[in-house]
Design a protein around this motif. Sequence first.
Motif, PDB file in Angstrom:
ATOM      1  N   UNK A  44       1.011  -1.312   0.099  1.00 29.17           N
ATOM      2  CA  UNK A  44      -0.115  -0.090   0.114  1.00 29.17           C
ATOM      3  C   UNK A  44       0.887   1.148   0.057  1.00 29.17           C
ATOM      4  N   UNK A  45       1.963   1.161   0.524  1.00 34.25           N
ATOM      5  CA  UNK A  45       3.160   2.290   0.839  1.00 34.25           C
ATOM      6  C   UNK A  45       4.011   2.648  -0.418  1.00 34.25           C
ATOM      7  N   UNK A  46       3.834   1.622  -1.277  1.00 36.10           N
ATOM      8  CA  UNK A  46       4.894   1.511  -2.506  1.00 36.10           C
ATOM      9  C   UNK A  46       3.967   0.958  -3.705  1.00 36.10           C
ATOM     10  N   UNK A  47       2.708   1.171  -3.810  1.00 38.27           N
ATOM     11  CA  UNK A  47       1.942   0.598  -4.747  1.00 38.27           C
ATOM     12  C   UNK A  47       2.445   0.667  -6.168  1.00 38.27           C
ATOM     13  N   UNK A  48       3.029   2.085  -6.546  1.00 36.11           N
ATOM     14  CA  UNK A  48       3.746   2.024  -7.846  1.00 36.11           C
ATOM     15  C   UNK A  48       4.895   1.407  -8.128  1.00 36.11           C
ATOM     16  N   UNK A  49       5.578   1.474  -7.161  1.00 34.59           N
ATOM     17  CA  UNK A  49       6.981   0.774  -7.498  1.00 34.59           C
ATOM     18  C   UNK A  49       6.793  -0.706  -7.591  1.00 34.59           C
ATOM     19  N   UNK A  54       6.299  -5.538 -10.792  1.00 37.51           N
ATOM     20  CA  UNK A  54       5.429  -6.674 -11.078  1.00 37.51           C
ATOM     21  C   UNK A  54       5.221  -6.785 -12.795  1.00 37.51           C
ATOM     22  N   UNK A  55       5.026  -5.719 -13.335  1.00 43.96           N
ATOM     23  CA  UNK A  55       4.658  -5.404 -14.751  1.00 43.96           C
ATOM     24  C   UNK A  55       6.105  -6.096 -15.701  1.00 43.96           C
ATOM     25  N   UNK A  56       6.895  -5.525 -15.092  1.00 40.70           N
ATOM     26  CA  UNK A  56       8.367  -5.910 -15.697  1.00 40.70           C
ATOM     27  C   UNK A  56       8.620  -7.549 -15.646  1.00 40.70           C
ATOM     28  N   UNK A  57       8.350  -7.991 -14.470  1.00 38.22           N
ATOM     29  CA  UNK A  57       8.423  -9.518 -14.455  1.00 38.22           C
ATOM     30  C   UNK A  57       7.549 -10.323 -15.156  1.00 38.22           C
ATOM     31  N   UNK A  58       6.134  -9.793 -15.082  1.00 35.35           N
ATOM     32  CA  UNK A  58       5.283 -10.477 -15.836  1.00 35.35           C
ATOM     33  C   UNK A  58       5.329 -10.226 -17.273  1.00 35.35           C
ATOM     34  N   UNK A  59       6.010  -9.415 -17.828  1.00 36.12           N
ATOM     35  CA  UNK A  59       6.206  -9.380 -19.204  1.00 36.12           C
ATOM     36  C   UNK A  59       7.689 -10.373 -19.571  1.00 36.12           C
ATOM     37  N   UNK A  60       8.503 -10.145 -18.749  1.00 32.52           N
ATOM     38  CA  UNK A  60       9.628 -11.237 -18.827  1.00 32.52           C
ATOM     39  C   UNK A  60       9.251 -12.736 -18.921  1.00 32.52           C
ATOM     40  N   UNK A  61       8.513 -13.174 -17.942  1.00 32.92           N
ATOM     41  CA  UNK A  61       8.102 -14.336 -17.712  1.00 32.92           C
ATOM     42  C   UNK A  61       6.806 -14.718 -18.458  1.00 32.92           C
ATOM     43  N   UNK A  62       6.372 -13.598 -19.171  1.00 34.37           N
ATOM     44  CA  UNK A  62       5.101 -13.945 -20.188  1.00 34.37           C
ATOM     45  C   UNK A  62       3.770 -14.477 -19.228  1.00 34.37           C
TER      46      UNK A  62
END
Length: 388
Positions: A44-49, A54-62
């Motif tokens: 909650x304190x670092x949602x954007x981070x 997570x977006x980068x991770x998901x893209x890399x791991x498809x």
Amino acid sequence: MSPSLPPLQATIIGFGMAGRGLHGNLISLSSKIMLRSLLIPSYANKTQHYESELASFCQKMQIPREAIAIYQSYAELLEDRDAIDLIVVATPNDSHLSYAKRAFQDGFNVVVDKPVANNLEEWHELSQLIKQRERETSGLKRLPLLSVFHNRRLDGDFLTVCQILEQQRLGTLMHMELSWQKSRPTKDWKRVPVEQGGGRFFDLGVHMLDQVLELLCRRMDYSVKSVYCDMKFDEYDSEISTICHLKFERAESEVPEHEVSRAKEVSVLIDTSTLPTIEKPRFLLVGTKGTYVKYGVDPQEKCLFAGNIHSAIEPDELHGTLVTVDKQNPEKVATLNGKWLNYYDNIADAIRDESVRPIVEMKTMDPLMRIMDGAVRSARSGKVVTEM
């Protein structure tokens, strides 16, 4: 095991370098376990981070982002307990024990990152809990799986060392050195007193000590005789460099006169010093018939973080060298490929089939934690420690 079984569902607690780069990547590459969710208390304190990571991770791991749920508390995770087959504790060292104990008590299968505990007192807490659960079930019910992520047992260079010793190519092993130079730790959680799991010895040294125990104690029936440890501390009382001397022995009655492959005593040096400006060998093994020397660190972590662990093949120039006592024809020994990808496949198999032993069994952690404790006591007292 039937190939039609659906993959087990894993939740990782923590999404820093270990949670994301090691456990998240390896689980996502397994056909037997899939990443279902994350527990991130500070989300909650670092949602954007975290969403960016997570977006980068998901893209890399498809992986579709929406396929991974986020919990912000352990209580929230418990509400979905029936959907979780495995919890992976990948938090800073100071919370390994608390999360591992709680998850194990609640009936989850658990993998906890190394070190399993920060000191002997913490280890006793966990080992007593395991014994208590064993008494409560009286063998009538299988306990949840509990294992530690000592992935360096699956390093290619370590597997090569094991093979060389199994083939007795060095004759009788007399001495070995393991070194791992790296810059000083900068993360706050690593810059705490060594008794609280901070510093390089609990970060890298624990890996090398586990490798030594795998070689000498579990495969060759040695036991530790003594430890002398020289640690350097910074202004925060955090350990930044360690040179640890150990002696291992076999009982005289256990060494037949005709057996030439094992000495009565083997000396070991583990070096995590930040001071050398010239790289030391990662492995140096000295035997009665030859010496093996190997530079460079296993490439699997670097390739895994880059998104292609299958490219983790060591270049020829980093292969180790074996020189016999006559010093004729030094031989380049090709480094075996590492097997990190086997770790979570093995965990899945062990969860589903109790006849399958996990690569890292909890019983192997007791001597490791006792020697780590002895090393810290030696460093603080400046004396050789023989009682562990």
